[in-house]
Design a protein around this motif. Structure first.
Motif: not given
Ligand SMILES: [Mn+2]
Length: 347
Positions: A36, A146, A178
């Motif tokens: 990420d 996440d 996200d």
């Protein structure tokens, strides 16, 4: 031992570039990485590309080395969080190491509950913890960025194939604000019938509807298509040629239509290979049959003025496509817009 893999990923709503990345190297041993990149957009993607390319190019033989390697490889980027898993199918062992906020839940015979080392990859992560497990029975592991909420119950996914489970997690627990990625590994160390890793068709992550919004998107699309080509069995040179072709087709669609769609898939009929389809809703080409007849059938390079769209040159790019691919089809869509289909064969 059998291993089956499922993957689901999408970018943050409103972003055409995903800052997450993943790598599945089916070895043996199997190596899986999930990353990420900090924040989102192109700079996050740059960090995750560094992580993925390092693992692909170096195929490190242990998780500690893998994490130290990606840490160095990401030093020139803004950095990110990532996890690496290695599964030795012969010795029935699994290693896991992660830095930062990457989630992992395991369900199965043995308690697999690793924790992440705090820190950021690319910023000299110092102490790394790698967890080692012996696999005595079947397991399903969920590794996620996440952008997936941790509040899911793995028990609720029991019975689903890894791909179905990944799709369900993304749909039900993906956060809109996200980038979100989940890799699901289903491991059965006692299954001796299948010694090979069964992996899903790797997703070319930046592709799909609306993937093309600007010329710059060529960067991500060509990266992913090249990776897809490698996983489909192409060596470095043809994969690089595919990257060039994709870059030309994406830039062409962005320039002439402002937006477009790109997909890439395996073809295995009489011949095995890959197919790239780029579509846009732009003005199309005035005389497709002439373009095809004069240019592509002989693999000859088209001059820009031979195929113009509204007087603007298109030929040099498509000429490259014709030379680097084995087959190319160009058609005006019934409504409006252009569809280019390019194929390359493995042998
Ligand atoms: Mn994130």
């Amino acid at each position: 031992m059998s291993v089956e893999v499922g993957v689901a990923q999408r970018s943050m709503i409103g972003q055409s570039v995903c800052g997450d990345g993943y790598v599945i190297l089916d070895g043996p041993p199997l190596l899986v990485g999930v990353v990420d990149g900090l924040g989102h957009g192109p700079e996050a993607a740059e960090a995750s590309i560094a992580f993925c390319s390092y693992l692909r190019d170096h195929t490190p033989d242990n998780v500690d080395r893998a994490l130290r390697g990606v840490d160095r490889a990401m030093a020139s980027t803004r950095g990110g969080m990532g996890a690496v898993i290695r599964v030795d199918t012969e010795r029935r062992r699994l290693w896991y190491g992660a830095v930062g906020n990457i989630g992992m839940q395991g369900q199965g015979t043995d308690a697999i509950r690793p924790i992440s080392t705090s820190g950021i990859l690319g910023k000299s992560a110092r102490k790394l913890r790698v967890f080692e497990y012996e696999l005595t029975g079947p397991h399903t592991l969920y590794i996620y960025s996440d952008g997936i909420s941790s509040r899911f119950d793995p028990g609720g996914l029991r019975g689903l194939s890894p791909q179905r489970a990944a799709d369900a997690l993304l749909r039900d627990f993906g956060k809109a604000h996200d980038d979100a990625t989940v890799v699901v590994l289903s491991i059965d160390p006692l299954d001796v019938s299948a010694s090979r890793v069964k992996s899903v068709e790797p997703l070319a992550t930046s592709l799909g509807p609306n993937a093309i919004r600007q010329e710059f998107d060529a960067v991500w699309c060509s990266r992913d298509c090249s990776a897809f080509a490698r996983s489909a069995g192409f060596s470095a040179k043809p994969a690089w040629e595919i990257a060039i072709v994709v870059s030309e087709l994406v830039k062409n669609a962005a320039r002439h239509a402002g937006a477009g769609t790109i997909i890439m898939r395996r073809v295995d009929g009489v011949r095995e290979g890959v197919e790239i389809v780029v579509e846009d809703d732009g003005p199309g080409i005035p005389d497709v049959s002439a373009a095809m007849r004069d240019g592509y059938s002989g693999g000859r390079m088209l001059m820009p003025e031979e195929v113009g769209r509204k007087g603007r040159g298109l030929g040099s790019g498509l000429g490259a496509v014709g030379r680097l691919m084995d087959e190319i089809e160009i058609e005006n869509k019934p409504t409006s817009g252009l569809r280019v289909t390019a194929r390359k064969w493995l042998k």
